[in-house]
Design a protein around this motif. Structure first.
Motif, PDB file in Angstrom:
ATOM      1  N   ASN A 708      49.760   2.151  62.407  1.00 34.71           N
ATOM      2  CA  ASN A 708      49.174   1.577  63.616  1.00 34.71           C
ATOM      3  C   ASN A 708      49.785   2.224  64.857  1.00 34.71           C
ATOM      4  O   ASN A 708      50.623   3.127  64.742  1.00 34.71           O
ATOM      5  CB  ASN A 708      49.345   0.053  63.639  1.00 34.71           C
ATOM      6  CG  ASN A 708      50.817  -0.318  63.607  1.00 34.71           C
ATOM      7  OD1 ASN A 708      51.684   0.496  63.948  1.00 34.71           O
ATOM      8  ND2 ASN A 708      51.116  -1.544  63.187  1.00 34.71           N
ATOM      9  N   SER A 709      49.395   1.756  66.034  1.00 32.43           N
ATOM     10  CA  SER A 709      49.825   2.427  67.271  1.00 32.43           C
ATOM     11  C   SER A 709      51.340   2.392  67.423  1.00 32.43           C
ATOM     12  O   SER A 709      51.928   3.223  68.104  1.00 32.43           O
ATOM     13  CB  SER A 709      49.147   1.796  68.482  1.00 32.43           C
ATOM     14  OG  SER A 709      49.362   0.402  68.444  1.00 32.43           O
ATOM     15  N   ALA A 710      51.986   1.423  66.747  1.00 35.51           N
ATOM     16  CA  ALA A 710      53.450   1.367  66.857  1.00 35.51           C
ATOM     17  C   ALA A 710      54.107   2.317  65.853  1.00 35.51           C
ATOM     18  O   ALA A 710      55.327   2.494  65.852  1.00 35.51           O
ATOM     19  CB  ALA A 710      53.927  -0.061  66.605  1.00 35.51           C
ATOM     20  N   GLY A 711      53.268   2.900  64.983  1.00 34.97           N
ATOM     21  CA  GLY A 711      53.827   3.857  64.023  1.00 34.97           C
ATOM     22  C   GLY A 711      54.218   3.233  62.697  1.00 34.97           C
ATOM     23  O   GLY A 711      54.744   3.908  61.821  1.00 34.97           O
ATOM     24  N   SER A 712      53.949   1.929  62.518  1.00 35.88           N
ATOM     25  CA  SER A 712      54.328   1.357  61.214  1.00 35.88           C
ATOM     26  C   SER A 712      53.133   1.390  60.272  1.00 35.88           C
ATOM     27  O   SER A 712      51.978   1.238  60.708  1.00 35.88           O
ATOM     28  CB  SER A 712      54.865  -0.060  61.387  1.00 35.88           C
ATOM     29  OG  SER A 712      54.040  -0.748  62.299  1.00 35.88           O
ATOM     30  N   PRO A 713      53.382   1.619  58.962  1.00 39.42           N
ATOM     31  CA  PRO A 713      52.294   1.816  57.993  1.00 39.42           C
ATOM     32  C   PRO A 713      51.392   0.583  57.883  1.00 39.42           C
ATOM     33  O   PRO A 713      51.852  -0.538  58.013  1.00 39.42           O
ATOM     34  CB  PRO A 713      53.015   2.082  56.671  1.00 39.42           C
ATOM     35  CG  PRO A 713      54.460   1.970  56.928  1.00 39.42           C
ATOM     36  CD  PRO A 713      54.713   1.755  58.376  1.00 39.42           C
ATOM     37  N   VAL A 714      50.107   0.834  57.682  1.00 39.72           N
ATOM     38  CA  VAL A 714      49.141  -0.244  57.488  1.00 39.72           C
ATOM     39  C   VAL A 714      48.815  -0.252  56.002  1.00 39.72           C
ATOM     40  O   VAL A 714      48.120   0.629  55.515  1.00 39.72           O
ATOM     41  CB  VAL A 714      47.855   0.037  58.297  1.00 39.72           C
ATOM     42  CG1 VAL A 714      46.834  -1.063  58.067  1.00 39.72           C
ATOM     43  CG2 VAL A 714      48.169   0.189  59.769  1.00 39.72           C
ATOM     44  N   GLY A 715      49.340  -1.237  55.283  1.00 41.46           N
ATOM     45  CA  GLY A 715      49.099  -1.304  53.843  1.00 41.46           C
ATOM     46  C   GLY A 715      49.850  -0.202  53.115  1.00 41.46           C
ATOM     47  O   GLY A 715      50.579   0.587  53.710  1.00 41.46           O
ATOM     48  N   ASP A 716      49.669  -0.162  51.785  1.00 42.12           N
ATOM     49  CA  ASP A 716      50.397   0.853  51.019  1.00 42.12           C
ATOM     50  C   ASP A 716      49.446   1.685  50.175  1.00 42.12           C
ATOM     51  O   ASP A 716      49.851   2.390  49.275  1.00 42.12           O
ATOM     52  CB  ASP A 716      51.469   0.196  50.138  1.00 42.12           C
ATOM     53  CG  ASP A 716      50.872  -0.942  49.315  1.00 42.12           C
ATOM     54  OD1 ASP A 716      49.621  -1.127  49.406  1.00 42.12           O
ATOM     55  OD2 ASP A 716      51.619  -1.631  48.603  1.00 42.12           O
ATOM     56  N   VAL A 717      48.142   1.568  50.479  1.00 42.07           N
ATOM     57  CA  VAL A 717      47.168   2.326  49.694  1.00 42.07           C
ATOM     58  C   VAL A 717      47.087   3.749  50.258  1.00 42.07           C
ATOM     59  O   VAL A 717      46.825   3.909  51.444  1.00 42.07           O
ATOM     60  CB  VAL A 717      45.773   1.656  49.801  1.00 42.07           C
ATOM     61  CG1 VAL A 717      44.764   2.389  48.930  1.00 42.07           C
ATOM     62  CG2 VAL A 717      45.869   0.193  49.438  1.00 42.07           C
ATOM     63  N   PRO A 718      47.326   4.779  49.424  1.00 40.06           N
ATOM     64  CA  PRO A 718      47.208   6.151  49.967  1.00 40.06           C
ATOM     65  C   PRO A 718      45.739   6.543  50.142  1.00 40.06           C
ATOM     66  O   PRO A 718      44.904   6.213  49.318  1.00 40.06           O
ATOM     67  CB  PRO A 718      47.889   7.015  48.905  1.00 40.06           C
ATOM     68  CG  PRO A 718      47.862   6.209  47.665  1.00 40.06           C
ATOM     69  CD  PRO A 718      47.737   4.756  48.027  1.00 40.06           C
TER      70      PRO A 718
END
Length: 1504
Positions: A708-718
Motif C-alpha cells: 500500500n502507499s505506506a509500503g506495507s504488503p497487502v496480503g501474502d498472495v504472490p
C-alpha cells in the motif's frame, strides 16, 4: 459506440448525398489508393462531384481541403456495396492494418490542418544523386518513372581524389594578419570567399534558423547554474499535470473455477482418454498453401504417434545404460508454421516422455534477427537436442560438407527427425507415466524482452491444466466443437486454445497458416463458413485482410460463430478494427455479441477475456481517454481536444479462479488508485512459474506482493506481472492501454510506442511507407529517453513525398501526443530486421540504429525541439580585476603561473658567437675553417643521396646566387626576394645567396602542378603581400609559373622578375653584405594559419642567432653530430631546422622531403636506422603516415633490418596541442624495432615565436596530466584521475628553450593567473619575431601582439609577445636541469580556433575526437560554426549507404559529451577536408567551401 468515422471533419460529405454520388466517391477513393489516379486528379474529380452539395467551399483554402480529405460516409449508414468498396479502397494493402483507426486518421488530419496555418518551411536535406540505391534489388525494382531528387550539388568542385592531396596549403581566405581580427571575420561571412551568401546552402541554413526561432516545447524547470559545473537536472514535474484522485484499488476476483466432474487430473490423461475411447474423432486439420485441407489428425493417431515418439525419445536415442534424454530434460521443438500436425505430435510426445518441450522458430539463415538471443535461451535451458521434421531439416542452411551450420550464439545441437517412419513402435507392455498434474515444469514458452533478450517462461503441469480449465469455463467450450485458428500455434493463445484446451475438450481445430493468409486473406472466413465453426482465433490484422478481400466472396456466412476471439484486443487500436469488421460482416450473419477481445502475456497467460454474450444483451462499454492524462498515468475521460483522445474497448473480466490488481509500473509494486494506469498483475494457479534458469529476474516478475502507499504488503498472495498497462473500469471490466515493453518514458511522461505508430500511419502514408512498416523505440541520449521512428520507404516514393510525409509526421506526433520526435528515419523497403512472422524486430532495429548499421535513405533529426534539458548558457560573470585575482592567488598560496628555460647568460660557449653576429659571417668562416665538412645531405625516395653540400660548396653556390641578384635583378639591400623551390639544398643556397646580397628572403612553398587552381593563389598572394622585387626558382617551376594552366588561376603577366638558378656562371662576389645592426631584418616567415589567415612575421639577425643558439644548447648540437629532418622547410621551426641550424652549429643534416614518403613509406625510418641517427625531427603528417601505413608491417621493418634503438629524441615539430594519441600509438607500434618509449616528444611554437618549447637532450621526460573537459569549457583547469569521465589527456610540449620566459595571462584582463589556471601563453625571449609584416603596418596590432605589458603585478615592465594559444603552467615534483623544481607548460589550443557556443569555449579538436570515435567509417572530421550553428563535416570512408547512419551518431555523441546540439551534419568523400603541410585542418577553408556549395557532399542533414 464511438463517434462514427468522418463525423465532423472539415469537409466530410453531407449526410444526404444521393446513393450514386456516394458510390462514385467510393470508386474514386479506391482508384487513389491503388494508384490509378493522382492525388491532384482525385481532388479535382472529388471537388466536382461534391460541388453541388457544398456551396460554401469556394472560399476555402484548397490546401486545407486536401489536408482534411475525409473518408466516405460512415460504413454502417452507407449501403453495403459502397461500404465494401470503401474498405477495399481505404486499405489498398499498403498499410499495417493493425493500427488503422478512422477516428485517429481524422484527428491527425485536423492536427495537420492546424499546423498548416502556421506552416514553416523545413530545409530539405541535400543528397547526392548517386547515393542510396533503393532497397535490395531482389526486394523490389523501382518503376520506370522513378523521380530523381533535384541535383543540389553545384559542379564547381574539382573531383575529389580518394586520397587526400598531401600537404596542400590552400589560399588564405583573402585575409592578411594586420587587419583586425573581428573585421576580417565578418567580411568573410558576408562574401564567403567571393561567393554571395545567397548560395543554396545558406538559404537552407537560413530556413533552419527560422524554424529554430519557433517557440520550442516549454523549457523545463529553470536549471540552477553553479559557476563551477554545468548542471543537467532531471526535469521537475509540471505543477498543472493531472494527478490521480481515486482511492487505493482493491484486488478484483474472477468467478470461482467451477469443478466439472469429468475434468481430467492431467492434460496427458485427457489425451489418453480421447485417444483410446474416441480414436476416430478429428483433432486437427492442416491446410496446404492454397488453403485446402490436406490432412486431418484424429485423436487416435495423435495418441499412438505421441506414444511412439515418447518411447523413442526415452529408449532409442542412446544406449540402455546411457540414455541421451532423461525425464526433466529440455528439448527444442523446431517446426515450421505450416506444419501443426507434426508439432502437436512432438509436443505431446515430449509431455508423455516427461521431457520439457521448448518450441522455437525455424532458423532461416545463420544471422537471423534475434537468432543469437534464441541461442542464449537454448543455452540457459541447457538444451542439447532439437526435434524437427525431415522436410524442415533438409531446408536448414548447411555447410560445404552437408552439416547443419552452427547458428550464431547457439549451443551445439543434436537434431532428431520425428517423422513416423523413423520412430520405433513401443512394446505392448510399455506405458508412459501419467501422474496427476503437479508443479513440475510442463513446457517452456519463449518471450523476447524490450532489449531483445529471449527468456523462457516455464509453465508447470498444474498451471497448464488450470489454464485449460479456466479457458474452457470462460469460453464455454463443449465437446466436439470446431474452432478455426489463425495464430501461431507454438505460443500464446494459439498454443493455449488450439493445442492444449482443444485436447481437454475434444475440439476439432482447423489451423490456418500465416503463409495461406498472405495469398488468400479470406481463407479463415471460408473455413468458418465451410466447417460451421463455433469459435475463431484471430488478430486485428486478420480482420483487416478479410475486409480487404471481402468482395471476392459474397456468399460466406459467419452465423455459426459464437466467439470471435481477437487476441490482440489489448492493442488500443483494436476497437476500430472490430467495429469495421462487424459493420461489414453483420450482413453475413456475424453477431455483435460474438466479438470477444482478450488480453494475454507469456508470464500471466490469459489475463482477461470477454465472455461470449447472449443475443440482445447491451454491448460492453468503451472508454474515451485523454492522451495527455494517459501520458501522466492518469485516467481522464477526454473532454478537451478530441484529436488527442484514445478510444479503448474492454477485454472482458478477470479469468475464472484468478485475482487481479494494478500496481505502479516502476519502483516497488504499490497498488494504484482507481483512476490510475498501472501494470496489470494476476494471481491464479494458471500462470507462468519462472524464467527458466534466471532466478534473479524471476523474483521481480513472478513473486510480486503488492504494497500500500505506506509500503506495507497487502496480503501474502504472490502476483505475476503481466507486462500490460491498464486499469479496471466500472463493472470490473478490464481495459488495456499498452505494454510495458512499448512504453517510452520521455521527460517524466509515458507514451505508448503503438500509439505513435498509429499516428504515423494516419498521416497519409500510402505514398511513402512500405506496407505500413513503422518501428518506434526510444534511445537514451543526454539523460533522457528520446523517441526514434523508423519506417520502410516504398521503392517508388519520391524524395519530395518522403520529406513531406516526414515533416507532417513530426507535426502530427507533436500535436496529438505533445512530444517531440528525436529522429525520424526512412530505410529502403524490406531492410528492417524481421520477426519470424514478418513483423519488425524492434530491439534489433534499435541496435542497428545505435551501432550505425541501419543504412537509412532519408533522415530527419530534431534535437533542437526535443532536447530541453541542456544547462542554461553560461553568463560571463563581471570580471574581477586582475589585481584582486593576483592578491587572491597569493592569499591562497598559489604562485603566479610562469616558467622559464635555462638562463642564456650563464652558459659558456666557444668564441664563435661572440665573433660572428650574423649567419652569413658564420657560413663564410666555416667555408674557410672547415671547407670539406659536409653540412647537408638530401635523399630521394630510394634513400640515395642526390645532392650534398660541404661548407665550401654552399658558400660558393650562395656567392653565385648573390651575384646574379645584383646583375639580373638589379636589387638593392633590403629588397624582398621570394624563394620558390622544392625542399632541398637549392633552397638553402638561395637563402644564403640573399643574405650575401643583403636581400630579405621569403621562402614559399611551390605550387602543386596537379592542383594549380588551389595552390597558386597562395603563392601569388605572398608575392604581392611581401612586395617581392624578384622570384628565385628552378627552370621547371619558372615554366609552370608562366604556363597556360597558371594563367587560369592567377594573372601571370604581372609577376615580378623571375630568375632561374639552375645554371649559374661562376662568379666571385666582391664582398659579402654585412648589415649595419643585428636588429636589421634577416628574413620573412609567411604561413597560413588554420583559421585561413596569412601571416608574415619579421625575423631580425639578432633573433636568428638567438634562435639557433637556443636550439644548439637544448639539443647539444656540434659538428660531429648528425640529425635527420623529415619536415617541410617553408616556415616556422621547420624552416629554421632545415636552413639555419646546421650552418650555425656545424652538425650534418640529412634532409628527407616529406613528399618522398608517398612513394616510399619506409624512407624516414630506414634512413634513421641506416645512418644511426640519434636525433630526428618530423611533422605530424609524417608520423601519421608511418603509423597508418607501417603499423601493421613491423615484421617487414624487422626483416629489412630497420632498428631504432639508437634514437634518443624523435621530435614532432608543431604549433598545436600535442596529439597524444598519435605519439603514443607511434611509440607503441615501433617499440618492437627498438624505439625507446621516452624518445618521442613535441615542440611548441607560434607565429610570434617559432620555438618556445623543444624537448632536447637533458631534463626530465615530458609529463602528462588528465584534465576535465567540462571545466576547460569554463576556462578552468581541473586535474582528474585517469579514466575519469569527460577527461582529456594532455602532454607537455617539450621543455622551454634557454632564454625563453613564459607567463600565463587572462586574455581579457591581461592580468597574470595562478599555477594550474588556464590563460593565454605570453612569451619573452631574444628570438621572438620583431613584428608582423603587413601591407598596412597596423601599429596597434603590432603593439598588442609583440610588445605588450601585463596590466598588473610586473614591476620590471617586461615586454611580452602574445602567442594566441591557451595553456597552463603546472609546477611538478621533477627537477629541472637547473636544479629547480620543473615547471611544465601544457598547450590546450589556439584562441582564434575556439568556438564560443552557449557562453562556453570549445576547442574543435575535442568535438572532432568524439565524432571520429563514433563509427568505423569516419575517416576524418572537422567542425566549425556558422551563425551560431555547429556544423560537423565527416569524411566517409565506407560505402555511401552508411552516410545517413552517421547523422544520429554524430548528433548523439556531441550532445552527450559536449552538451551541444549539432545544427548541420555534412557527409563528404575522403580527402575533402583541407589539411596543410603541418597536418593541421584548415577549418575556415572548409567553411567557405561549404557555404559556397563547393564540397559536393554525399548528404547534408539539417537538424531541426
Amino acid at each position: 459506440m464511438a463517434e462514427p468515422p468522418g463525423g465532423n471533419g472539415a469537409l466530410s460529405p453531407p449526410a444526404g448525398l444521393p446513393r450514386e454520388v456516394r458510390e462514385q466517391l467510393a470508386e474514386l477513393e479506391l482508384e487513389l489508393s491503388e494508384g490509378d489516379i493522382t492525388q491532384k486528379g482525385y481532388e479535382k474529380k472529388r471537388a466536382k462531384l461534391l460541388a453541388p452539395y457544398f456551396p460554401q467551399t469556394q472560399g476555402v483554402d484548397p490546401g486545407l481541403q486536401k489536408e482534411s480529405r475525409n473518408q466516405t460516409p460512415t460504413p454502417s449508414a452507407a449501403p453495403v456495396p459502397s461500404s465494401s468498396k470503401y474498405h477495399r479502397g481505404r486499405s489498398g494493402g499498403a498499410r499495417d492494418e493493425r493500427y488503422r483507426s478512422d477516428i485517429h486518421t481524422e484527428a491527425v488530419q485536423a492536427a495537420l490542418a492546424k499546423h498548416k496555418e502556421q506552416k514553416m518551411a523545413l530545409p530539405m536535406p541535400t543528397k547526392r544523386r548517386s547515393t542510396f540505391v533503393q532497397s535490395p534489388a531482389d526486394a523490389c525494382t523501382p518503376p520506370e518513372n522513378f523521380s530523381v531528387p533535384p541535383d543540389v550539388t553545384a559542379t564547381t568542385s574539382t573531383p575529389a581524389s580518394s586520397a587526400r592531396p598531401s600537404a596542400i596549403d590552400l589560399p588564405p581566405s583573402g585575409i592578411v594578419k594586420g587587419m583586425h581580427k573581428a573585421s576580417n571575420r565578418s567580411s568573410l561571412m558576408d562574401t564567403a570567399d567571393g561567393v554571395p551568401v545567397s548560395s543554396r546552402v545558406s538559404t537552407k541554413i537560413q530556413q533552419l534558423l527560422n524554424t529554430l526561432k519557433r517557440p520550442k516545447r516549454p523549457p523545463l524547470k529553470e536549471f540552477f547554474v553553479d559557476d563551477f559545473e554545468e548542471i543537467v537536472e532531471v526535469p521537475q514535474p509540471d505543477p498543472n499535470q493531472p494527478k490521480p484522485e481515486g482511492r487505493q484499488m482493491t484486488p478484483v476476483k474472477g468467478e470461482p473455477l467451477g469443478v466439472v466432474c469429468n475434468w481430467p487430473p492431467a492434460l496427458e490423461a485427457a489425451l489418453q482418454r480421447w485417444g483410446t475411447t474416441q480414436a476416430k474423432c478429428p483433432c486437427l486439420t492442416a491446410l496446404d498453401v492454397t488453403g485446402k485441407p490436406i490432412c486431418t489428425l484424429t485423436y487416435g493417431k495423435l495418441w499412438s504417434r505421441s506414444l511412439k515418439l515418447a518411447y523413442t525419445l526415452l529408449n532409442k536415442l542412446g544406449t540402455k545404460n546411457e540414455p541421451v534424454l532423461k525425464p526433466g530434460d529440455r528439448v527444442a521443438l523446431v517446426y515450421p508454421n505450416n506444419d501443426p500436425v507434426m508439432f502437436m505430435v512432438a509436443f505431446y510426445g515430449c509431455l508423455l516422455a516427461e521431457v520439457i518441450p521448448v518450441p522455437i522458430e525455424v532458423p532461416l539463415t545463420r544471422k537471423d534477427a534475434g537468432g543469437q538471443q534464441i541461442g542464449f535461451l537454448l543455452g540457459s535451458c541447457g538444451i542439447a537436442l532439437a526435434l524437427t521434421t525431415e522436410v524442415c531439416l533438409k531446408g536448414l542452411p548447411k555447410t560445404q560438407n552437408g552439416e547443419i551450420v552452427q547458428f550464431k550464439g547457439w549451443p551445439k545441437l543434436k537434431w532428431v527427425v520425428t517423422d513416423s517412419k523413423y520412430l520405433s513402435k513401443s512394446p505392448k507392455d510399455w506405458q508412459p507415466n501419467i501422474s496427476n498434474a503437479g508443479t513440475e515444469p510442463a513446457y517452456i514458452e519463449y518471450k523476447t524482452s524490450k532489449e531483445g533478450s529471449v527468456m523462457g517462461v516455464t509453465v508447470s503441469r498444474i498451471a497448464m491444466l488450470s489454464h485449460c480449465q479456466a479457458l474452457s469455463q470462460a469460453c464455454n467450450y463443449s465437446e466436439g466443437e470446431t474452432i478455426v485458428n489463425v495464430l501461431d500455434f507454438k505460443k500464446d493463445a494459439g498454443l493455449w486454445h488450439s493445442m492444449l484446451t482443444s485436447v481437454m475438450n475434444k475440439l476439432h481445430t482447423i489451423s490456418v497458416p500465416y503463409s495461406v493468409m498472405k495469398t488468400c486473406p479470406l481463407s479463415w472466413v471460408q473455413r468458418v463458413h465451410t466447417h460451421k465453426a463455433k469459435v475463431a482465433l484471430v488478430k486485428c490484422r486478420d480482420l483487416h485482410w478479410a475486409m480487404m478481400a471481402h468482395r471476392d466472396q459474397r456468399d460466406v456466412s459467419l452465423s455459426s460463430l459464437r466467439m470471435l476471439i481477437v487476441t490482440d484486443g489489448a492493442n488500443p487500436w483494436s476497437v476500430s478494427s472490430c467495429d469495421a469488421f462487424l459493420s461489414l460482416f453483420q450482413s453475413h450473419g456475424l453477431k455483435p455479441e460474438a466479438i470477444c477481445p482478450c488480453a494475454t502475456s507469456p508470464e500471466a497467460m490469459t489475463v482477461a477475456i470477454r465472455r461470449p454474450g447472449v443475443p440482445g444483451a447491451p454491448l460492453p462499454g468503451r472508454a474515451i481517454l485523454s492522451m495527455n492524462g494517459l501520458s501522466y498515468g492518469v485516467i481522464r475521460v477526454n473532454t478537451e481536444d478530441k484529436n488527442s483522445a484514445l478510444t479503448v474497448q474492454d477485454v472482458g473480466h478477470v479469468m475464472p479462479g484468478g485475482m487481479m490488481c494494478i500496481v505502479k509500473p516502476d519502483g516497488s509494486p504499490q497498488l494504484c488508485k482507481t483512476d490510475e494506469i498501472g501494470e496489470i498483475c494476476v494471481s491464479s494457479r494458471a500462470g507462468g512459474m519462472m524464467y527458466y534458469g534466471l532466478p534473479g529476474v524471476t523474483k521481480n516478475t513472478f513473486e510480486v506482493i503488492p504494497v500500500n502507499s505506506a509500503g506495507s504488503p497487502v496480503g501474502d498472495v504472490p502476483f505475476v506481472r503481466s507486462g500490460l498497462l491498464g486499469f479496471v473500469g466500472p463493472g470490473s471490466l478490464v481495459f488495456v492501454v499498452g505494454k510495458i515493453d512499448g512504453m517510452l518514458l520521455v521527460s517524466g511522461r509515458r507514451h505508448n510506442a503503438d500509439d505513435i505508430v498509429a499516428t504515423g500511419l494516419a498521416v497519409e502514408s500510402i505514398k511513402t511507407v512500405y506496407r505500413g512498416r513503422i518501428a518506434v523505440f526510444s534511445v537514451t541520449v543526454f539523460y533522457d529517453e528520446r523517441i526514434v521512428v523508423v519506417a520502410e520507404q516504398r521503392p517508388d516514393a519520391s524524395e519530395e513525398d518522403s520529406f513531406q510525409w516526414m515533416s507532417r509526421v513530426l507535426q502530427a506526433i507533436d500535436s496529438i501526443h505533445q512530444v517531440g520526435v528525436y529522429c525520424l528515419a526512412l530505410v529502403p523497403a524490406n531492410t528492417l530486421p524481421k520477426t519470424p512472422l514478418g513483423g519488425i524486430h524492434i530491439s534489433q532495429t534499435k541496435q542497428h540504429f545505435l551501432e550505425g548499421s541501419l543504412h537509412p535513405c532519408n533522415i530527419l533529426m530534431c534535437p533542437h525541439t526535443c532536447v530541453t534539458n541542456l544547462p542554461k548558457p553560461r553568463q560571463k560573470q563581471p570580471g574581477v580585476g586582475p589585481a584582486s585575482v593576483m592578491v587572491g592567488n597569493l592569499v591562497a598560496g598559489k604562485r603566479i603561473a610562469q616558467a622559464s628555460g635555462r638562463d642564456l647568460g650563464q652558459i659558456e660557449e666557444n668564441d664563435l658567437v661572440r665573433k660572428h653576429q650574423f649567419l652569413s659571417e658564420v657560413l663564410h668562416w666555416r667555408a674557410q675553417a672547415t671547407p670539406e665538412h659536409m653540412l647537408f645531405l638530401l635523399l630521394n625516395a630510394k634513400g640515395t643521396p642526390v645532392c650534398t653540400a660541404t661548407c665550401l660548396q654552399l658558400h660558393k653556390r650562395a656567392e653565385r646566387i648573390a651575384s646574379i641578384l645584383y646583375e639580373k635583378g638589379h636589387l638593392n639591400a633590403g629588397d624582398n626576394v621570394v624563394l620558390l623551390y622544392p625542399p632541398g639544398i637549392e633552397l638553402i643556397a638561395a637563402f644564403y645567396g640573399c643574405l650575401y646580397a643583403g636581400c630579405i628572403p621569403v621562402t614559399v612553398r611551390p605550387p602543386h602542378a596537379q592542383n594549380l587552381t588551389a595552390t597558386l593563389p597562395t603563392v601569388r598572394m605572398i608575392v604581392d603581400v611581401s612586395k617581392a622585387a624578384c622570384i628565385l626558382t628552378s627552370q621547371t617551376l619558372m615554366r609552370l609559373l608562366r604556363s597556360r594552366e597558371a594563367a587560369t588561376a592567377v594573372d601571370v603577366k604581372t609577376w615580378p622578375t623571375i630568375i632561374d638558378t639552375d645554371d649559374l656562371p661562376r662568379k666571385r662576389l666582391p664582398q659579402v653584405y654585412k648589415p649595419p645592426t643585428p636588429e636589421m631584418l634577416a628574413y620573412l616567415d609567411f604561413s597560413v594559419s588554420t583559421t585561413g589567415m596569412l601571416t608574415g612575421v619579421k625575423m631580425s639577425h639578432a633573433s636568428v642567432s638567438a634562435l639557433c643558439r637556443a636550439i644548439k644548447l637544448q639539443c647539444e648540437l656540434y659538428s660531429s653530430r648528425q640529425i635527420a629532418i623529415c619536415l617541410d622547410p617553408y616556415c616556422g621551426l621547420g624552416f629554421a631546422l632545415w636552413c639555419l641550424c646546421s650552418v650555425y652549429s656545424g652538425h650534418q643534416s640529412i634532409l628527407i622531403p616529406p613528399m618522398e614518403l608517398e612513394s616510399n613509406l619506409f624512407l624516414w625510418l630506414s634512413t634513421v636506422s641506416q645512418y644511426k641517427i640519434r636525433d630526428t625531427f618530423c611533422s605530424y603528417s609524417v608520423m601519421d603516415m608511418c603509423t597508418k601505413g607501417l603499423g601493421n608491417q613491423v615484421d617487414v621493418l624487422k626483416a629489412r633490418g630497420i632498428n631504432l634503438s639508437g634514437v634518443r629524441t624523435c621530435v614532432v615539430v608543431a604549433e598545436e596541442r600535442p596529439r597524444v594519441a598519435l605519439t603514443q600509438s607511434f611509440s607503441k607500434l615501433f617499440k618492437d624495432i627498438g624505439l625507446s618509449s621516452r624518445a618521442v616528444s613535441t615542440t611548441f611554437g607560434s607565429r610570434v615565436n617559432v620555438a618556445i618549447c623543444l624537448q632536447g637532450t637533458s631534463g626530465p621526460d615530458p609529463t602528462t596530466v588528465y584534465v576535465d573537459l567540462k571545466s576547460l569549457r569554463h576556462d578552468r583547469v581541473r586535474l582528474v584521475e585517469r579514466g575519469a569521465p569527460q577527461s582529456l589527456l594532455l602532454s607537455e610540449s617539450g621543455k622551454i628553450l634557454p632564454g625563453v620566459k613564459v607567463i600565463i595571462v587572462n586574455p581579457e584582463t591581461k592580468g597574470p593567473v595562478g599555477d594550474s589556471h588556464l590563460g593565454e601563453i605570453w612569451v619573452n625571449s631574444p628570438h621572438t619575431a620583431s613584428g608582423y609584416y603587413t601591407i598596412y603596418d597596423n601599429e596597434t596590432l603590432q603593439a598588442d601582439h609583440f610588445n605588450t605589458r601585463l596590466s598588473f603585478g610586473d614591476a620590471a615592465q617586461t615586454l611580452w609577445a602574445r602567442t594566441g594559444y591557451l595553456g597552463f603552467v603546472r609546477r611538478t615534483e621533477l627537477t629541472a636541469a637547473s636544479g629547480e623544481r620543473h615547471d611544465a607548460l601544457y598547450i590546450v589550443g589556439a584562441l582564434d580556433e575556439t568556438l564560443e557556443l552557449r557562453g562556453l569555449r570549445y576547442h574543435p579538436i575535442d568535438i572532432e575526437t568524439s565524432v571520429s570515435r563514433t563509427h568505423r567509417s569516419i575517416a576524418e572530421c572537422a567542425v566549425f560554426t556558422w551563425t551560431n550553428l555547429l556544423v560537423v563535416v565527416v569524411e566517409l570512408c565506407g560505402c555511401e549507404q552508411e552516410a545517413l547512419d552517421l547523422v544520429p551518431l554524430v548528433t548523439n555523441v556531441v550532445l552527450e559529451e559536449h552538451y551541444l546540439i549539432v545544427g548541420v551534419v555534412v557527409v563528404v568523400d575522403p580527402g575533402v577536408i583541407p589539411i596543410n603541410s603541418r597536418g593541421e585542418k584548415q577549418r575556415m577553408h572548409l567553411r567557405d567551401s561549404f557555404l559556397a556549395d563547393q564540397l559536393d557532399p554525399i548528404y547534408v542533414a539539417y537538424n531541426m
